[in-house]
Structures are given as structure tokens and as C-alpha cells.
Design a protein around this motif. Structure first.
Motif, PDB file in Angstrom:
ATOM      1  N   LEU A   5       0.837  -1.184   0.000  1.00  0.00           N
ATOM      2  CA  LEU A   5       0.000   0.000   0.000  1.00  0.00           C
ATOM      3  C   LEU A   5       0.873   1.235   0.000  1.00  0.00           C
ATOM      4  O   LEU A   5       1.961   1.236   0.561  1.00  0.00           O
ATOM      5  CB  LEU A   5      -0.899   0.021   1.240  1.00  0.00           C
ATOM      6  N   GLY A   6       0.371   2.256  -0.602  1.00  0.00           N
ATOM      7  CA  GLY A   6       1.104   3.505  -0.628  1.00  0.00           C
ATOM      8  C   GLY A   6       0.203   4.642  -1.024  1.00  0.00           C
ATOM      9  O   GLY A   6      -0.921   4.447  -1.498  1.00  0.00           O
ATOM     10  N   THR A   7       0.690   5.828  -0.845  1.00  0.00           N
ATOM     11  CA  THR A   7      -0.042   7.020  -1.250  1.00  0.00           C
ATOM     12  C   THR A   7      -0.128   7.043  -2.769  1.00  0.00           C
ATOM     13  O   THR A   7       0.879   6.836  -3.448  1.00  0.00           O
ATOM     14  CB  THR A   7       0.700   8.281  -0.751  1.00  0.00           C
ATOM     15  N   PRO A   8      -1.321   7.273  -3.330  1.00  0.00           N
ATOM     16  CA  PRO A   8      -1.458   7.289  -4.789  1.00  0.00           C
ATOM     17  C   PRO A   8      -0.851   8.566  -5.378  1.00  0.00           C
ATOM     18  O   PRO A   8      -1.543   9.545  -5.646  1.00  0.00           O
ATOM     19  CB  PRO A   8      -2.969   7.205  -5.013  1.00  0.00           C
ATOM     20  N   ASP A   9       0.450   8.549  -5.555  1.00  0.00           N
ATOM     21  CA  ASP A   9       1.173   9.725  -6.015  1.00  0.00           C
ATOM     22  C   ASP A   9       2.307   9.242  -6.914  1.00  0.00           C
ATOM     23  O   ASP A   9       3.182   8.486  -6.473  1.00  0.00           O
ATOM     24  CB  ASP A   9       1.726  10.482  -4.797  1.00  0.00           C
ATOM     25  N   MET A  10       2.304   9.634  -8.167  1.00  0.00           N
ATOM     26  CA  MET A  10       3.307   9.170  -9.122  1.00  0.00           C
ATOM     27  C   MET A  10       4.718   9.633  -8.784  1.00  0.00           C
ATOM     28  O   MET A  10       5.693   9.117  -9.345  1.00  0.00           O
ATOM     29  CB  MET A  10       2.935   9.615 -10.542  1.00  0.00           C
ATOM     30  N   ARG A  11       4.865  10.567  -7.870  1.00  0.00           N
ATOM     31  CA  ARG A  11       6.209  10.987  -7.485  1.00  0.00           C
ATOM     32  C   ARG A  11       6.979   9.835  -6.846  1.00  0.00           C
ATOM     33  O   ARG A  11       8.204   9.779  -6.960  1.00  0.00           O
ATOM     34  CB  ARG A  11       6.144  12.186  -6.532  1.00  0.00           C
ATOM     35  N   VAL A  12       6.259   8.908  -6.205  1.00  0.00           N
ATOM     36  CA  VAL A  12       6.926   7.788  -5.540  1.00  0.00           C
ATOM     37  C   VAL A  12       7.606   6.866  -6.565  1.00  0.00           C
ATOM     38  O   VAL A  12       8.821   6.648  -6.490  1.00  0.00           O
ATOM     39  CB  VAL A  12       5.952   7.012  -4.625  1.00  0.00           C
ATOM     40  N   PRO A  13       6.887   6.301  -7.548  1.00  0.00           N
ATOM     41  CA  PRO A  13       7.574   5.424  -8.500  1.00  0.00           C
ATOM     42  C   PRO A  13       8.577   6.165  -9.387  1.00  0.00           C
ATOM     43  O   PRO A  13       9.585   5.588  -9.794  1.00  0.00           O
ATOM     44  CB  PRO A  13       6.445   4.799  -9.324  1.00  0.00           C
ATOM     45  N   ILE A  14       8.324   7.439  -9.677  1.00  0.00           N
ATOM     46  CA  ILE A  14       9.267   8.197 -10.493  1.00  0.00           C
ATOM     47  C   ILE A  14      10.578   8.387  -9.727  1.00  0.00           C
ATOM     48  O   ILE A  14      11.666   8.183 -10.277  1.00  0.00           O
ATOM     49  CB  ILE A  14       8.663   9.542 -10.924  1.00  0.00           C
ATOM     50  N   ALA A  15      10.488   8.770  -8.450  1.00  0.00           N
ATOM     51  CA  ALA A  15      11.693   8.933  -7.637  1.00  0.00           C
ATOM     52  C   ALA A  15      12.444   7.612  -7.525  1.00  0.00           C
ATOM     53  O   ALA A  15      13.670   7.573  -7.610  1.00  0.00           O
ATOM     54  CB  ALA A  15      11.332   9.466  -6.243  1.00  0.00           C
ATOM     55  N   TYR A  16      11.709   6.516  -7.359  1.00  0.00           N
ATOM     56  CA  TYR A  16      12.350   5.205  -7.261  1.00  0.00           C
ATOM     57  C   TYR A  16      13.060   4.865  -8.571  1.00  0.00           C
ATOM     58  O   TYR A  16      14.197   4.398  -8.576  1.00  0.00           O
ATOM     59  CB  TYR A  16      11.317   4.142  -6.909  1.00  0.00           C
ATOM     60  N   GLY A  17      12.376   5.114  -9.695  1.00  0.00           N
ATOM     61  CA  GLY A  17      12.970   4.815 -10.993  1.00  0.00           C
ATOM     62  C   GLY A  17      14.204   5.646 -11.279  1.00  0.00           C
ATOM     63  O   GLY A  17      15.182   5.159 -11.860  1.00  0.00           O
ATOM     64  N   LEU A  18      14.187   6.896 -10.870  1.00  0.00           N
ATOM     65  CA  LEU A  18      15.327   7.780 -11.118  1.00  0.00           C
ATOM     66  C   LEU A  18      16.521   7.476 -10.227  1.00  0.00           C
ATOM     67  O   LEU A  18      17.652   7.754 -10.602  1.00  0.00           O
ATOM     68  CB  LEU A  18      14.906   9.248 -10.936  1.00  0.00           C
ATOM     69  N   ALA A  50      -5.816   6.551   9.210  1.00  0.00           N
ATOM     70  CA  ALA A  50      -6.892   7.264   8.516  1.00  0.00           C
ATOM     71  C   ALA A  50      -7.613   6.376   7.490  1.00  0.00           C
ATOM     72  O   ALA A  50      -8.650   6.770   6.958  1.00  0.00           O
ATOM     73  CB  ALA A  50      -6.335   8.502   7.819  1.00  0.00           C
ATOM     74  N   LEU A  51      -7.083   5.195   7.226  1.00  0.00           N
ATOM     75  CA  LEU A  51      -7.694   4.295   6.245  1.00  0.00           C
ATOM     76  C   LEU A  51      -8.933   3.619   6.820  1.00  0.00           C
ATOM     77  O   LEU A  51      -9.020   3.358   8.016  1.00  0.00           O
ATOM     78  CB  LEU A  51      -6.704   3.195   5.828  1.00  0.00           C
ATOM     79  N   ALA A  52      -9.857   3.313   5.942  1.00  0.00           N
ATOM     80  CA  ALA A  52     -10.995   2.485   6.341  1.00  0.00           C
ATOM     81  C   ALA A  52     -10.469   1.080   6.616  1.00  0.00           C
ATOM     82  O   ALA A  52      -9.382   0.709   6.150  1.00  0.00           O
ATOM     83  CB  ALA A  52     -12.030   2.461   5.224  1.00  0.00           C
TER      84      ALA A  52
END
Length: 132
Positions: free
Chosen positions: A1-14, A31-33
């Protein structure tokens, strides 16, 4: 699980194999259900079993599935096939395009495999579209 934010996979890829700060907020589990997990219904979601089988297949199989799925989903979005036919395209392409022993040993080999899978998927889309 993670925050739905493309900055995460982009930072990982870079930064691979290192990690850098992406700037995305951390996931707040409080805060999750509530999360409830059930056994998957493979009859209702046949693509799930296909994905598991592909992961256990020869190197390059996941590239074939990815290419087929991208073509099939675009075909659905374009109205060429029905949603329930996406799986049929994916399965047919995996049956027709089998990676060679070293199919995933270079970017060029993967791109060739991807291209072959996309061509087979496009032909399958045309066949299914003609039968609708």
C-alpha cells in the motif's frame, strides 16, 4: 500500500537502486478504512490467475502480458472490443508469443518481444471486433 502519487515510483525509478525522497505524503494507516481480504474469485476475474501464471512463466512473459493488455485496453477504450474480451486477447497473445530462453537479456530483446506481442494483440483485436 502507498499514497497514490506518481512521485513515488518516479523517484524510485530515477534513483534505483538507491532511494531518494519523493516529496509524497506518507500513507496514514490510522486514517484508512478497515481493510478486508477475501479469496479471489478466479471465475469472475480470470486475468488475475493469468497474471500469476505469467509471473511463474519464462523470463519475458510479463512483458508479453503487459504489451497485450495495453493493446487490449486501448481496443476496449476505442470501442473495438467489449470489456470482457480483454482477457481473451491477453490469453491468446500469451499462447502465441512465447519468449525464447534469453528473450529478456537486453532492452533490445524486450522491445522486440513487446513489438511481437503488440502485433499479435492487434490481429486478435481485429478478429474479435469483426465477430461482435
Amino acid at each position: 500500500l502507498g499514497t497514490p502519487d506518481m512521485r513515488v515510483p518516479i523517484a524510485y525509478g530515477l534513483s534505483f537502486p538507491e532511494r531518494i525522497e519523493s516529496g509524497a505524503a506518507a500513507l496514514d494507516f490510522a486514517a484508512l478504512a478497515p481493510l478486508v481480504f477475501e479469496a479471489p474469485d478466479h471465475a469472475r476475474y480470470p486475468g488475475l490467475q493469468l497474471a500469476w501464471d505469467t509471473l511463474r512463466g519464462p523470463a519475458g512473459s510479463t512483458a508479453v502480458l503487459n504489451a497485450a493488455n495495453e493493446v487490449a485496453v486501448q481496443g476496449f477504450l476505442d470501442g473495438a472490443i467489449r470489456f470482457d474480451q480483454i482477457h481473451a486477447v491477453n490469453a491468446a497473445v500469451l499462447e502465441a508469443v512465447t519468449p525464447e530462453a534469453c528473450a529478456a537479456d537486453s532492452v533490445a530483446a524486450l522491445l522486440d518481444l513487446d513489438g511481437r506481442a503488440r502485433r499479435v494483440a492487434a490481429r486478435r483485436l481485429q478478429e474479435l471486433g469483426a465477430s461482435c
